[in-house]
Structures are given as structure tokens and as C-alpha cells.
Motif scaffolding. Structure first.
Motif, PDB file in Angstrom:
ATOM      1  N   TRP A  65       0.814  -1.219   0.000  1.00 25.64           N
ATOM      2  CA  TRP A  65       0.000   0.000   0.000  1.00 25.64           C
ATOM      3  C   TRP A  65       0.848   1.269   0.000  1.00 25.64           C
ATOM      4  O   TRP A  65       0.466   2.263  -0.618  1.00 25.64           O
ATOM      5  CB  TRP A  65      -0.940   0.012   1.206  1.00 25.64           C
ATOM      6  N   THR A  66       1.961   1.250   0.709  1.00 27.50           N
ATOM      7  CA  THR A  66       2.777   2.467   0.791  1.00 27.50           C
ATOM      8  C   THR A  66       3.272   2.893  -0.586  1.00 27.50           C
ATOM      9  O   THR A  66       3.140   4.061  -0.960  1.00 27.50           O
ATOM     10  CB  THR A  66       3.985   2.243   1.733  1.00 27.50           C
ATOM     11  N   THR A  67       3.816   1.970  -1.345  1.00 28.60           N
ATOM     12  CA  THR A  67       4.321   2.302  -2.680  1.00 28.60           C
ATOM     13  C   THR A  67       3.182   2.747  -3.586  1.00 28.60           C
ATOM     14  O   THR A  67       3.328   3.717  -4.345  1.00 28.60           O
ATOM     15  CB  THR A  67       5.066   1.108  -3.300  1.00 28.60           C
ATOM     16  N   LEU A  68       2.042   2.069  -3.510  1.00 31.47           N
ATOM     17  CA  LEU A  68       0.883   2.457  -4.311  1.00 31.47           C
ATOM     18  C   LEU A  68       0.458   3.887  -3.987  1.00 31.47           C
ATOM     19  O   LEU A  68       0.266   4.706  -4.893  1.00 31.47           O
ATOM     20  CB  LEU A  68      -0.281   1.488  -4.057  1.00 31.47           C
ATOM     21  N   TYR A 113       7.996  -0.511  -7.343  1.00 30.89           N
ATOM     22  CA  TYR A 113       6.746  -1.058  -7.891  1.00 30.89           C
ATOM     23  C   TYR A 113       7.016  -2.394  -8.578  1.00 30.89           C
ATOM     24  O   TYR A 113       6.335  -3.388  -8.333  1.00 30.89           O
ATOM     25  CB  TYR A 113       6.162  -0.010  -8.852  1.00 30.89           C
ATOM     26  N   ALA A 114       8.047  -2.440  -9.409  1.00 29.79           N
ATOM     27  CA  ALA A 114       8.397  -3.678 -10.115  1.00 29.79           C
ATOM     28  C   ALA A 114       8.850  -4.767  -9.141  1.00 29.79           C
ATOM     29  O   ALA A 114       8.462  -5.935  -9.275  1.00 29.79           O
ATOM     30  CB  ALA A 114       9.486  -3.402 -11.151  1.00 29.79           C
ATOM     31  N   VAL A 115       9.652  -4.386  -8.149  1.00 27.84           N
ATOM     32  CA  VAL A 115      10.119  -5.355  -7.155  1.00 27.84           C
ATOM     33  C   VAL A 115       8.943  -5.883  -6.338  1.00 27.84           C
ATOM     34  O   VAL A 115       8.876  -7.079  -6.021  1.00 27.84           O
ATOM     35  CB  VAL A 115      11.204  -4.725  -6.248  1.00 27.84           C
ATOM     36  N   ASP A 116       8.014  -5.006  -5.988  1.00 29.14           N
ATOM     37  CA  ASP A 116       6.825  -5.433  -5.227  1.00 29.14           C
ATOM     38  C   ASP A 116       5.999  -6.449  -6.014  1.00 29.14           C
ATOM     39  O   ASP A 116       5.517  -7.436  -5.447  1.00 29.14           O
ATOM     40  CB  ASP A 116       5.945  -4.234  -4.865  1.00 29.14           C
ATOM     41  N   ILE A 117       5.847  -6.223  -7.309  1.00 27.71           N
ATOM     42  CA  ILE A 117       5.097  -7.170  -8.152  1.00 27.71           C
ATOM     43  C   ILE A 117       5.822  -8.516  -8.160  1.00 27.71           C
ATOM     44  O   ILE A 117       5.197  -9.567  -7.953  1.00 27.71           O
ATOM     45  CB  ILE A 117       4.929  -6.627  -9.585  1.00 27.71           C
ATOM     46  N   GLU A 125       1.425 -15.055  -4.628  1.00 27.85           N
ATOM     47  CA  GLU A 125       0.309 -14.105  -4.654  1.00 27.85           C
ATOM     48  C   GLU A 125       0.212 -13.450  -6.039  1.00 27.85           C
ATOM     49  O   GLU A 125       0.174 -12.229  -6.161  1.00 27.85           O
ATOM     50  CB  GLU A 125       0.503 -13.033  -3.575  1.00 27.85           C
ATOM     51  N   ALA A 126       0.159 -14.300  -7.080  1.00 25.29           N
ATOM     52  CA  ALA A 126       0.141 -13.777  -8.451  1.00 25.29           C
ATOM     53  C   ALA A 126      -1.073 -12.885  -8.690  1.00 25.29           C
ATOM     54  O   ALA A 126      -0.962 -11.854  -9.362  1.00 25.29           O
ATOM     55  CB  ALA A 126       0.173 -14.921  -9.455  1.00 25.29           C
ATOM     56  N   ARG A 127      -2.214 -13.248  -8.150  1.00 29.14           N
ATOM     57  CA  ARG A 127      -3.417 -12.406  -8.336  1.00 29.14           C
ATOM     58  C   ARG A 127      -3.226 -11.035  -7.702  1.00 29.14           C
ATOM     59  O   ARG A 127      -3.593 -10.023  -8.283  1.00 29.14           O
ATOM     60  CB  ARG A 127      -4.644 -13.088  -7.744  1.00 29.14           C
ATOM     61  N   SER A 128      -2.654 -11.029  -6.509  1.00 26.64           N
ATOM     62  CA  SER A 128      -2.379  -9.746  -5.861  1.00 26.64           C
ATOM     63  C   SER A 128      -1.365  -8.945  -6.665  1.00 26.64           C
ATOM     64  O   SER A 128      -1.482  -7.716  -6.784  1.00 26.64           O
ATOM     65  CB  SER A 128      -1.844  -9.959  -4.440  1.00 26.64           C
ATOM     66  N   ALA A 134      -2.191  -3.479 -12.063  1.00 31.11           N
ATOM     67  CA  ALA A 134      -3.285  -2.747 -12.712  1.00 31.11           C
ATOM     68  C   ALA A 134      -3.744  -1.553 -11.879  1.00 31.11           C
ATOM     69  O   ALA A 134      -3.943  -0.452 -12.419  1.00 31.11           O
ATOM     70  CB  ALA A 134      -4.455  -3.697 -12.958  1.00 31.11           C
ATOM     71  N   VAL A 135      -3.912  -1.755 -10.586  1.00 31.10           N
ATOM     72  CA  VAL A 135      -4.416  -0.672  -9.726  1.00 31.10           C
ATOM     73  C   VAL A 135      -3.439   0.492  -9.704  1.00 31.10           C
ATOM     74  O   VAL A 135      -3.853   1.658  -9.732  1.00 31.10           O
ATOM     75  CB  VAL A 135      -4.707  -1.200  -8.301  1.00 31.10           C
TER      76      VAL A 135
END
Length: 160
Positions: A65-68, A113-117, A125-128, A134-135
Motif C-alpha cells: 500500500w505504501t508504494t501504491l 513497484y516492479a520489485v513489489d510485483i 500471490e500472483a493475483r495480488s 493494474a491498480v
């Protein structure tokens, strides 16, 4: 076939456009203040992002959430900033590289962002990870659009 771009020497913009001969000829001395402004601003923006991660830490396995939020807020600020320096304020030539590229570029973060994915996918947690991918894109684009729209409306209201 597209028409060739006209060779016009316009005032130097802090963003280098190599299609402009005047910008190709700029010396290192002319670029040094811009590089210094970006570096100083980048340090400030990166420190602010790190501060956000200390204030709102994300534990392993949690949604980032923080990075988002940092990226969405940074995009909103970019939207406001670009309207203000484009439509309202004749800013000094180093304001845009310092604040826009440096501070906001250091504050927002594509690498995290890329590292978090990748981390979410690696943790099963591929869906997350896909949702986060996307979000973040939607939030970033929406934040810029909303900030630009609201800023222009507020400025028009104040002038009208």
C-alpha cells in the motif's frame, strides 16, 4: 511518410530534445546546473519516499500500500505542478528539473513497484501482483488527470 521536423532553435528547455541543434551543442557547463538540480531534488524526493516507508511500513506478504499511495500522490502532485508551471507561473529554468524530475522523480518509484510485483508473484500471490500492477497504473493515470482537471478549474474559478 511523415514530414521532417522543422529545425527551429527555440529557448532551451530543461528536457533535452536532440532534434533541436541548440540543445545538441550545449556544453557540460551549461548542463551542470540542470544535473545538479535533478540530483539535489532526487535526494530530497528519495528521502521523502523512505520516510513514507518508515511511517507506513509494509511487512513481508502484505499488499504494498505504501508504494501504491506514494506513486498515486506523486502523480497527483505532478499534475498540479505541470499546470502551475505551464499555465500560471513563469518558473525559473531549474524549477522543473529540480522539482518535477528530481523531487517527484525520486519520490515516485517504478523500481520498487516492479520489485513489489515480483515479490508478490514469488510469494504465490500472483493475483495480488496482477491487481497491484493494474491498480497502480489506473491510480497513477487517474491521479494526474484528476489533479490537472481540479487545478485548472480552481484556477479558472479564481480568475473568473
Amino acid at each position: 511518410m511523415t514530414a521532417p521536423r522543422p529545425q527551429v532553435d527555440e529557448p532551451t528547455d530543461p528536457d533535452v530534445d536532440l532534434h533541436m541543434p541548440a540543445q545538441r551543442r550545449q556544453s557540460w557547463r551549461e548542463q551542470l546546473p540542470i544535473v545538479a538540480a535533478v540530483a539535489l531534488g532526487g535526494g530530497i524526493g528519495t528521502a521523502a519516499r523512505y520516510g513514507a516507508s518508515l511511517l507506513w511500513p509494509v511487512t513481508v506478504g502484505d499488499f504494498p500500500w505504501t508504494t501504491l499511495c506514494v506513486n498515486a500522490v506523486g502523480c497527483a502532485v505532478i499534475g498540479v505542478f505541470m499546470v502551475v508551471i505551464s499555465d500560471v507561473w513563469a518558473a525559473h529554468r531549474l524549477v522543473r528539473p529540480f522539482f518535477g524530475t528530481g523531487v517527484l522523480g525520486g519520490f515516485t518509484t517504478f523500481s520498487t513497484y516492479a520489485v513489489d510485483i515480483q515479490r508478490l508473484v514469488d510469494e504465490g500471490e500472483a493475483r495480488s501482483g496482477l491487481a497491484y500492477l493494474a491498480v497502480t497504473l489506473v491510480a497513477a493515470i487517474a491521479a494526474v488527470w484528476l489533479a490537472v482537471t481540479v487545478t485548472r478549474r480552481v484556477l479558472a474559478w479564481r480568475q473568473g
